[in-house]
Design an enzyme around this catalytic site. Sequence first.
Site, PDB file in Angstrom:
ATOM      1  N   GLY A 153      35.311  33.346  35.035  1.00 43.42           N
ATOM      2  CA  GLY A 153      36.223  32.203  35.061  1.00 43.42           C
ATOM      3  C   GLY A 153      36.858  31.945  36.409  1.00 43.42           C
ATOM      4  CD  GLU A 160      37.711  36.358  28.654  1.00 42.98           C
ATOM      5  OE1 GLU A 160      37.402  35.885  27.548  1.00 42.98           O
ATOM      6  OE2 GLU A 160      37.385  35.832  29.742  1.00 42.98           O
ATOM      7  CE  LYS A 190      34.746  33.564  28.344  1.00 45.90           C
ATOM      8  NZ  LYS A 190      35.230  33.942  29.659  1.00 45.90           N
ATOM      9  CB  SER A 236      31.505  32.161  38.133  1.00 47.09           C
ATOM     10  OG  SER A 236      32.896  32.352  37.908  1.00 47.09           O
ATOM     11  CG  ASN A 275      32.072  34.101  25.124  1.00 52.48           C
ATOM     12  OD1 ASN A 275      32.650  33.667  24.134  1.00 52.48           O
ATOM     13  ND2 ASN A 275      32.561  35.097  25.859  1.00 52.48           N
TER      14      ASN A 275
HETATM   15  P1  PGA Z   1      32.539  32.252  32.779  1.00 52.96           P
HETATM   16  O1  PGA Z   1      32.678  33.375  31.667  1.00 52.96           O
HETATM   17  O2  PGA Z   1      31.098  31.774  32.750  1.00 52.96           O
HETATM   18  O3  PGA Z   1      33.507  31.172  32.373  1.00 52.96           O
HETATM   19  O4  PGA Z   1      32.881  32.876  34.090  1.00 52.96           O
HETATM   20  C1  PGA Z   1      31.650  34.311  31.459  1.00 52.96           C
HETATM   21  C2  PGA Z   1      31.985  35.213  30.308  1.00 52.96           C
HETATM   22  O5  PGA Z   1      33.144  35.625  30.170  1.00 52.96           O
HETATM   23  O6  PGA Z   1      31.090  35.540  29.492  1.00 52.96           O
END
Ligand code: PGA
Length: 247
Positions: free
Chosen positions: A168, A94, A10, A207, A8
């Site tokens: 994140g 989010e 984002k 993460s 993803n």
């Molecule tokens: P991240 O995000 O791997 O940066 O923690 C995961 C996600 O929101 O799908």
Amino acid sequence: MKKLAAGNWKMNGTQASLAEVTALLEAHPDPACEMLLCPPATLIAAMAALARGTALMVGAQDCHPKPMGAHTGDISAAMLRDAGATHVIVGHSERRIDHGETSALVKAKAEAVVDAGLTAIVCIGETEAERDSGKTLAVIGTQLDASIPGGATAANLVVAYEPVWAIGTGRTPTLTEIAEVHSFLRGRLRGLIGAEAEGVRILYGGSVKPTNASDIFAVPHVDGALVGGASLKAADFGAIVAALSAA
Ligand code: PGA
């Protein structure tokens, strides 16, 4: 069941970022797992053109619940399919947090995705306060019940368990905690959709990195990952794809 490594991006990426896709495909032309990247909507068509005839699938990060109409700034699932998407993420935390999306709206979006002939990746997850107060399973059970589309099958539904506090942050639940949630979700899905539940991919997200991917992928009922930050670089995402292919 084929496992799924989903990235993803984002709100990250421009045309120049497509070089990472080329590098990923050079390094992993034929992985044993499925490989999906969900770039911002502006890059879906270009990424889909790059991915045509390769092992890479392209998805979107959100859609509107309606198929068309007067909804300025929104994009429908059918339009995403037209651009080359095969999957749509719905209910990412989010969006639930930034845009106040309820599970009822997430379900309507998931149904729009399925109606368009695409696969919905439905995200659920508890906040840190909910985990600390022992409510994790109650919260995600309620979210799952209320968010998955009617008529869900192993082909049109993927579930992503993403603890909000792990996204994140570099923090993850313990492997025991991940195992508890994923096995709970499999059971809950059996209650909701019967035998189809066995083939629904349940992804862990939050993460996931090259350094922890193999350990997470060894947990029962973890059928892949939804990867944010580490999906932006071909080397990192490729290492996660390799770990899942070996799991
Ligand atoms: P991240 O995000 O791997 O940066 O923690 C995961 C996600 O929101 O799908």
